[in-house]
Scaffold this active site. Structure first.
Site, PDB file in Angstrom:
ATOM      1  N   HIS A   1       0.857  -1.191   0.000  1.00 38.54           N
ATOM      2  CA  HIS A   1       0.000   0.000   0.000  1.00 38.54           C
ATOM      3  C   HIS A   1       0.882   1.226   0.000  1.00 38.54           C
ATOM      4  O   HIS A   1       1.930   1.229   0.653  1.00 38.54           O
ATOM      5  CB  HIS A   1      -0.908   0.002   1.243  1.00 38.54           C
ATOM      6  CG  HIS A   1      -2.092   0.898   1.088  1.00 38.54           C
ATOM      7  ND1 HIS A   1      -2.021   2.248   1.339  1.00 38.54           N
ATOM      8  CD2 HIS A   1      -3.347   0.641   0.676  1.00 38.54           C
ATOM      9  CE1 HIS A   1      -3.206   2.775   1.098  1.00 38.54           C
ATOM     10  NE2 HIS A   1      -4.029   1.833   0.692  1.00 38.54           N
TER      11      HIS A   1
ATOM     12  N   ASP B   1      -8.081  -5.288  -0.432  1.00 33.71           N
ATOM     13  CA  ASP B   1      -8.534  -6.098  -1.567  1.00 33.71           C
ATOM     14  C   ASP B   1      -8.226  -7.579  -1.394  1.00 33.71           C
ATOM     15  O   ASP B   1      -8.853  -8.423  -2.037  1.00 33.71           O
ATOM     16  CB  ASP B   1      -7.908  -5.575  -2.866  1.00 33.71           C
ATOM     17  CG  ASP B   1      -8.438  -4.202  -3.209  1.00 33.71           C
ATOM     18  OD1 ASP B   1      -9.643  -3.983  -3.004  1.00 33.71           O
ATOM     19  OD2 ASP B   1      -7.655  -3.339  -3.643  1.00 33.71           O
TER      20      ASP B   1
HETATM   21  C1  LIG Z   1      -0.460  -0.461  -4.009  1.00 31.33           C
HETATM   22  C2  LIG Z   1       0.924  -0.253  -4.611  1.00 31.33           C
HETATM   23  C3  LIG Z   1       0.769   0.326  -6.032  1.00 31.33           C
HETATM   24  C4  LIG Z   1       1.696   0.737  -3.735  1.00 31.33           C
HETATM   25  O1  LIG Z   1       2.907   0.866  -4.320  1.00 31.33           O
HETATM   26  P1  LIG Z   1       4.022   1.954  -3.974  1.00 31.33           P
HETATM   27  O2  LIG Z   1       3.712   2.747  -2.781  1.00 31.33           O
HETATM   28  O3  LIG Z   1       4.249   2.695  -5.215  1.00 31.33           O
HETATM   29  O4  LIG Z   1       5.205   1.008  -3.554  1.00 31.33           O
HETATM   30  P2  LIG Z   1       6.437   0.715  -4.440  1.00 31.33           P
HETATM   31  O5  LIG Z   1       6.009   0.447  -5.855  1.00 31.33           O
HETATM   32  O6  LIG Z   1       7.409   1.824  -4.225  1.00 31.33           O
HETATM   33  O7  LIG Z   1       6.965  -0.631  -3.807  1.00 31.33           O
HETATM   34  C5  LIG Z   1       8.029  -0.752  -2.892  1.00 31.33           C
HETATM   35  C6  LIG Z   1       8.662  -2.107  -3.069  1.00 31.33           C
HETATM   36  O8  LIG Z   1       7.707  -3.124  -2.764  1.00 31.33           O
HETATM   37  C7  LIG Z   1       7.459  -3.918  -3.924  1.00 31.33           C
HETATM   38  N1  LIG Z   1       6.043  -4.182  -3.972  1.00 31.33           N
HETATM   39  C8  LIG Z   1       5.047  -3.347  -3.630  1.00 31.33           C
HETATM   40  N2  LIG Z   1       3.865  -3.968  -3.759  1.00 31.33           N
HETATM   41  C9  LIG Z   1       4.148  -5.214  -4.206  1.00 31.33           C
HETATM   42  C10 LIG Z   1       3.340  -6.308  -4.497  1.00 31.33           C
HETATM   43  N3  LIG Z   1       2.010  -6.238  -4.388  1.00 31.33           N
HETATM   44  N4  LIG Z   1       3.921  -7.451  -4.896  1.00 31.33           N
HETATM   45  C11 LIG Z   1       5.257  -7.532  -5.007  1.00 31.33           C
HETATM   46  N5  LIG Z   1       6.088  -6.514  -4.725  1.00 31.33           N
HETATM   47  C12 LIG Z   1       5.524  -5.366  -4.330  1.00 31.33           C
HETATM   48  C13 LIG Z   1       7.926  -3.094  -5.103  1.00 31.33           C
HETATM   49  O9  LIG Z   1       8.248  -3.879  -6.210  1.00 31.33           O
HETATM   50  C14 LIG Z   1       9.106  -2.400  -4.491  1.00 31.33           C
HETATM   51  O10 LIG Z   1      10.146  -3.335  -4.407  1.00 31.33           O
HETATM   52  P3  LIG Z   1      11.657  -2.936  -4.696  1.00 31.33           P
HETATM   53  O11 LIG Z   1      11.974  -1.875  -3.651  1.00 31.33           O
HETATM   54  O12 LIG Z   1      12.399  -4.208  -4.536  1.00 31.33           O
HETATM   55  O13 LIG Z   1      11.653  -2.397  -6.100  1.00 31.33           O
HETATM   56  C15 LIG Z   1       1.697  -1.600  -4.687  1.00 31.33           C
HETATM   57  O14 LIG Z   1       1.907  -2.085  -3.381  1.00 31.33           O
HETATM   58  C16 LIG Z   1       1.023  -2.614  -5.563  1.00 31.33           C
HETATM   59  O15 LIG Z   1       1.224  -2.624  -6.789  1.00 31.33           O
HETATM   60  N6  LIG Z   1       0.194  -3.530  -4.961  1.00 31.33           N
HETATM   61  C17 LIG Z   1      -0.528  -4.490  -5.741  1.00 31.33           C
HETATM   62  C18 LIG Z   1      -1.840  -3.891  -6.271  1.00 31.33           C
HETATM   63  C19 LIG Z   1      -2.845  -3.701  -5.163  1.00 31.33           C
HETATM   64  O16 LIG Z   1      -3.057  -4.569  -4.341  1.00 31.33           O
HETATM   65  N7  LIG Z   1      -3.512  -2.546  -5.207  1.00 31.33           N
HETATM   66  C20 LIG Z   1      -4.536  -2.192  -4.236  1.00 31.33           C
HETATM   67  C21 LIG Z   1      -4.039  -1.106  -3.332  1.00 31.33           C
HETATM   68  S1  LIG Z   1      -5.178  -0.809  -2.044  1.00 31.33           S
END
Ligand SMILES: CC(C)(COP(=O)(O)OP(=O)(O)OC[C@H]1O[C@@H](n2cnc3c(N)ncnc32)[C@H](O)[C@@H]1OP(=O)(O)O)[C@@H](O)C(=O)NCCC(=O)NCCS
Length: 374
Positions: free
Chosen positions: A258, A309
């Site tokens: 998140h 979710d």
């Molecule tokens: C929600 C989300 C977009 C937030 O992302 P964010 O704040 O931009 O976090 P980041 O993209 O900077 O992620 C940080 C690290 O965690 C990893 N990461 C984050 N969510 C991940 C996931 N669901 N699965 C695998 N790795 C994940 C990233 O790849 C990154 O790893 P790294 O540092 O090795 O490159 C992300 O967690 C995600 O894509 N989740 C899956 C989709 C989801 O469930 N969405 C509903 C949100 S309520």
């Protein structure tokens, strides 16, 4: 402010003020903890709270419910059109069209006074379940089910879709999911709604834009993909290998991580309990075991906790809802939060217009078409 300050994805940026919800110290809506609301309230009370700023008394709630019930009719031309949208079109896309179509029949469309927007939002709360259910049933050649004002909002919504009156546990679990989905400060779809409102556009345009933002896999669309993960894994014994392989391919595991909750999403914990109760009622805890195994493995490998979710996908599956409906049902709830933000933005508006950092070619001389053709 310095134009040099740049935060990709606006991460950590305070982009506005709100009195609607807060994440600090646990999620709360207008000062009430979501734990209290989930246990003691109902979705219509929470929607009223978000729109009006206070919880309703009995009379106010009864009036609100009457408007919701009276709004549960849609112009027949819209229903007919929903049935004509090509079958391959997702429920989410059809809902976006449906909400846009409903706007054409609203005589208050351009009335931007807060009271008019509350009235529009309340009607929309009553209409969205009809739009979702009508499209779903028409697409499958099933007869439409009329809204039952004797049922709760959650109970009627489930019955409109499935044709069955849910068990008390199913009704409560679904109601809790609606409460938890209703509002979440400046998430991507809410911010979209506020940006649209800030141009002095109408409420429906803001909601349609928000639906478009919610659809994406990184936002609301994740709940549909979570079930695909559980089905792909299929057995608890395969969970560790599946996650290991997915992570090695840098695949994002839907339902985890998140932008704001780095230590865990409090909503996920509440809903997980309802998943377990529903699984027990169905006497089948296979998905719970798969989910628990994936959860512990993702936590130990990546340190990522599940978000809302993650349990909501299982919960909706236990309620016999098709995957394609999961994100539209998120809309049925979040529209309350979006509308509250539209009203708040409109009441104290400043056009949302940030700057960008230019990274294109440096200044260069213009060549006429004939010069460019040599
Ligand atoms: C929600 C989300 C977009 C937030 O992302 P964010 O704040 O931009 O976090 P980041 O993209 O900077 O992620 C940080 C690290 O965690 C990893 N990461 C984050 N969510 C991940 C996931 N669901 N699965 C695998 N790795 C994940 C990233 O790849 C990154 O790893 P790294 O540092 O090795 O490159 C992300 O967690 C995600 O894509 N989740 C899956 C989709 C989801 O469930 N969405 C509903 C949100 S309520």
């Amino acid at each position: 402010m310095s134009t040099e300050a740049y935060h990709p994805g606006l991460e950590g940026v305070i982009a506005g003020e709100t009195a609607i919800s807060s994440i600090t110290g646990g999620l709360s809506y207008r000062g009430y903890s979501i734990t209290d609301l989930a246990v003691q309230s109902t979705f219509p009370e929470v929607a009223y709270l978000l729109l009006h700023g206070e919880l309703p008394n009995e009379e106010e709630l009864a009036d609100f419910k009457t408007i919701l019930d009276e709004s549960a009719t849609i112009d027949p031309s819209i229903i007919q059109f929903l049935g004509q949208i090509p079958l391959h079109v997702s429920s989410m896309d059809a809902l976006r069209t449906g909400v846009s179509a409903v706007a054409h029949f609203d005589p208050q469309l351009d009335d931007d006074r807060p009271a008019a927007k509350i009235a529009q939002a309340t009607r929309l709360l009553g209409q969205i379940p009809i739009l979702i259910a009508a499209r779903h049933r028409l697409r499958r050649g099933l007869p439409l089910i009329p809204h039952d004002p004797e049922l709760s909002f959650a109970g009627s919504l489930l019955r409109l879709i499935t044709g069955e009156t849910p068990s008390p546990l199913a009704e409560k679990a679904f109601d809790v999911s609606l409460i938890l989905y209703a509002e979440h400060e400046f998430n991507a779809s809410t911010f979209t709604a506020r940006v649209i409102t800030s141009t002095q556009s109408d409420l429906y345009s803001s909601i349609v834009g928000a639906i478009g933002a919610l659809k994406g896999a990184l936002h609301g669309g994740a709940n549909e993909r979570v079930l695909e993960v559980l089905q792909e894994v299929d057995d608890p014994s395969r969970a560790d290998d599946w996650v290991r392989e997915a992570l090695s391919k840098k695949r994002r595991i839907m339902g985890f991580g998140h932008r704001v909750y780095k230590d865990g999403d409090p909503r996920a914990t509440i809903l997980r309990n309802y998943c377990q109760m529903l699984a027990a009622e169905r006497e089948d805890n296979r998905l719970e075991r798969i989910a628990d195994t994936i959860e512990s493995f993702v936590k130990s490998e990546k340190g990522l906790p599940p978000n809302l979710d993650w349990p909501s996908a299982r919960l909706y599956h236990y309620l016999d809802l098709e995957v394609d409906l999961f994100t539209p049902l998120f809309v049925a709830s979040r529209v309350a939060g979006w509308a509250a933000h539209v009203i708040e933005q409109g009441a104290n508006n400043r056009l949302i217009r940030p700057r960008s950092r230019y990274i294109g070619p440096p200044s260069r001389p213009y060549l006429r078409l004939d010069e460019r053709s040599n």
